[in-house]
Scaffold this motif. Structure first.
Motif, short mmCIF file in Angstrom:
data_model
loop_
_atom_site.label_atom_id
_atom_site.label_comp_id
_atom_site.label_asym_id
_atom_site.label_seq_id
_atom_site.Cartn_x
_atom_site.Cartn_y
_atom_site.Cartn_z
N GLY A 141 0.80 -1.22 0.00
CA GLY A 141 0.00 0.00 0.00
C GLY A 141 0.83 1.27 0.00
O GLY A 141 2.03 1.27 -0.29
N ARG A 142 0.16 2.36 0.32
CA ARG A 142 0.79 3.67 0.42
C ARG A 142 0.06 4.46 1.50
O ARG A 142 -1.13 4.26 1.75
N TYR A 143 0.77 5.38 2.11
CA TYR A 143 0.16 6.27 3.10
C TYR A 143 -0.54 7.42 2.40
O TYR A 143 -0.05 7.97 1.42
N VAL A 144 -1.68 7.81 2.94
CA VAL A 144 -2.39 9.00 2.47
C VAL A 144 -2.83 9.79 3.70
O VAL A 144 -3.39 9.22 4.64
N ASP A 145 -2.57 11.09 3.70
CA ASP A 145 -2.99 11.98 4.78
C ASP A 145 -4.24 12.75 4.35
O ASP A 145 -4.28 13.30 3.25
N HIS A 146 -5.23 12.80 5.23
CA HIS A 146 -6.50 13.47 4.93
C HIS A 146 -6.78 14.52 5.99
O HIS A 146 -6.64 14.27 7.19
N ALA A 147 -7.22 15.70 5.55
CA ALA A 147 -7.66 16.74 6.47
C ALA A 147 -9.04 16.41 7.01
O ALA A 147 -9.79 15.62 6.41
N ALA A 148 -9.39 17.00 8.15
CA ALA A 148 -10.73 16.82 8.70
C ALA A 148 -11.76 17.30 7.68
O ALA A 148 -11.58 18.34 7.04
N GLY A 149 -12.84 16.52 7.52
CA GLY A 149 -13.87 16.86 6.56
C GLY A 149 -13.69 16.24 5.19
O GLY A 149 -14.57 16.35 4.33
N THR A 150 -12.56 15.56 4.98
CA THR A 150 -12.28 14.94 3.68
C THR A 150 -13.04 13.63 3.52
O THR A 150 -13.12 12.83 4.45
N ASN A 151 -13.59 13.40 2.32
CA ASN A 151 -14.19 12.12 2.00
C ASN A 151 -13.09 11.12 1.66
O ASN A 151 -12.35 11.32 0.68
N LEU A 152 -12.98 10.06 2.43
CA LEU A 152 -11.99 9.03 2.14
C LEU A 152 -12.51 8.06 1.09
O LEU A 152 -11.74 7.48 0.33
N ALA A 153 -13.81 7.85 1.10
CA ALA A 153 -14.46 6.98 0.10
C ALA A 153 -15.93 7.33 0.07
O ALA A 153 -16.50 7.78 1.07
N ASN A 154 -16.56 7.13 -1.08
CA ASN A 154 -17.97 7.41 -1.24
C ASN A 154 -18.76 6.11 -1.38
O ASN A 154 -18.23 5.10 -1.87
N GLN A 155 -20.00 6.15 -0.96
CA GLN A 155 -20.89 5.01 -1.15
C GLN A 155 -21.02 4.73 -2.64
O GLN A 155 -21.20 5.65 -3.44
N ALA A 156 -20.90 3.47 -3.02
CA ALA A 156 -21.01 3.00 -4.41
C ALA A 156 -19.73 3.16 -5.20
O ALA A 156 -19.70 2.86 -6.40
N ASP A 157 -18.62 3.62 -4.58
CA ASP A 157 -17.34 3.63 -5.29
C ASP A 157 -16.98 2.20 -5.70
O ASP A 157 -17.05 1.28 -4.88
N PRO A 158 -16.58 1.98 -6.96
CA PRO A 158 -16.23 0.62 -7.39
C PRO A 158 -14.88 0.18 -6.83
O PRO A 158 -13.93 0.97 -6.79
N ALA A 159 -14.82 -1.05 -6.38
CA ALA A 159 -13.57 -1.66 -5.88
C ALA A 159 -12.77 -0.71 -5.00
O ALA A 159 -11.60 -0.42 -5.28
N LEU A 161 -13.83 -8.30 1.19
CA LEU A 161 -14.04 -9.75 1.31
C LEU A 161 -15.06 -10.27 0.31
O LEU A 161 -14.96 -11.42 -0.14
N VAL A 162 -16.04 -9.46 -0.02
CA VAL A 162 -17.06 -9.91 -0.98
C VAL A 162 -16.78 -9.39 -2.39
O VAL A 162 -17.51 -9.73 -3.33
N GLY A 163 -15.76 -8.55 -2.56
CA GLY A 163 -15.39 -8.06 -3.87
C GLY A 163 -16.42 -7.16 -4.50
O GLY A 163 -16.68 -7.26 -5.71
N CYS A 164 -17.02 -6.27 -3.70
CA CYS A 164 -18.09 -5.40 -4.20
C CYS A 164 -17.70 -3.93 -4.08
O CYS A 164 -16.69 -3.58 -3.49
N SER A 165 -18.57 -3.09 -4.66
CA SER A 165 -18.40 -1.65 -4.51
C SER A 165 -18.67 -1.25 -3.07
O SER A 165 -19.24 -2.02 -2.29
#
Length: 246
Positions: free
Chosen positions: A21-39, A80-84
């Motif tokens: 992997g890789r490190y990623v730094d996020h500020a407060a309020g940042t979206n790390l992932a959205n619902q329905a993002d693929p893989a 684990l289920v390989g879904c969005s």
């Protein structure tokens, strides 16, 4: 669960995970992932706090279904289920994550039975915690609120001289979305709790002054020192200059 996912791994396994992997730094309020993002990648939370949200329908407000801290895994179920992604993640405090592609993380678990067992324990603990929260769904706002605050006190509270400090970056609206109540009703109950001497508040912080529930945890558990925090410590995974700012 006594240990985080990272603490259950050997040093060699942690180094292998770093390589994937890789490190990623996020500020407060940042979206790390959205619902329905693929893989979506699996995110290993190293520091900070992240609220977990689920929107039932497109025209409804999101529900906060969990709050995750250092050592927690984001996106494990989808991996684990390989879904969005079935959830969205937003940092409530500046957060650092180790971002591992979904396919690579799944292969890592397949090759390491100890890691797979630790992941299963994470899911089991998370399911139990959510079941407990759902048990308060029919209760009045006061009961839902104090149960939620008591949980934050136990999991993320930092003992001080005369209170337990909850500093996870949630405001009244967040708490309302977490317990299925209106922001106005949560604000009203918070004022009552302050007037009754149970707590004081600051900017997105809560200082619990006395036991919130008769059936809940004591303010200072016997095995927790009052003169300092017993924050969950996780093995640090350093990648030097490979850190990415998001």
């Amino acid at each position: 669960m006594g240990r985080s996912f990272l603490e259950a791994l050997t040093d060699r396994q942690r180094r292998r995970l770093i390589d994937l992997g890789r490190y990623v730094d996020h500020a407060a309020g940042t979206n790390l992932a959205n619902q329905a993002d693929p893989a979506p990648p699996v995110l290993v939370l190293q520091s900070g706090f992240v609220k977990v949200l689920r929107t039932a329908q497109g025209d409804t407000p999101p529900m906060i279904v969990d709050l995750l801290g250092s050592g927690d895994l984001l996106g494990l179920e989808d991996c684990l289920v390989g879904c969005s992604s079935h959830l969205a993640y937003i940092a409530t405090k500046p957060a650092r994550v180790l971002e591992v592609p979904q396919k690579a993380f799944r292969g890592f678990l397949r090759d390491n039975k100890q890691a797979m067992g630790a992941a299963a324990e994470v899911l089991a603990f998370r399911a139990r915690r959510r079941d407990v929260a759902l048990g308060f769904a029919p209760a009045k706002v006061r009961s839902r609120l104090t149960a939620f605050l008591a949980r934050l006190q136990v999991v993320y509270g930092v003992p001080g001289e005369d209170s337990v400090v909850i500093d996870v970056g949630l405001n009244h609206a967040d708490i309302a979305f977490a317990i299925g109540a209106s922001p106005a009703s949560v604000h009203s109950e918070m004022v009552k709790l302050k007037n009754e001497g149970y707590l004081t508040t600051g900017y997105k912080t809560i200082h619990v002054k006395k036991q919130l529930r008769d059936d809940g945890p004591p303010l200072f558990p016997v095995d927790s020192p009052v003169d300092g925090a017993r924050a969950r410590r996780i093995p640090q995974m350093r990648l030097g200059r490979r850190a990415v700012v998001g």
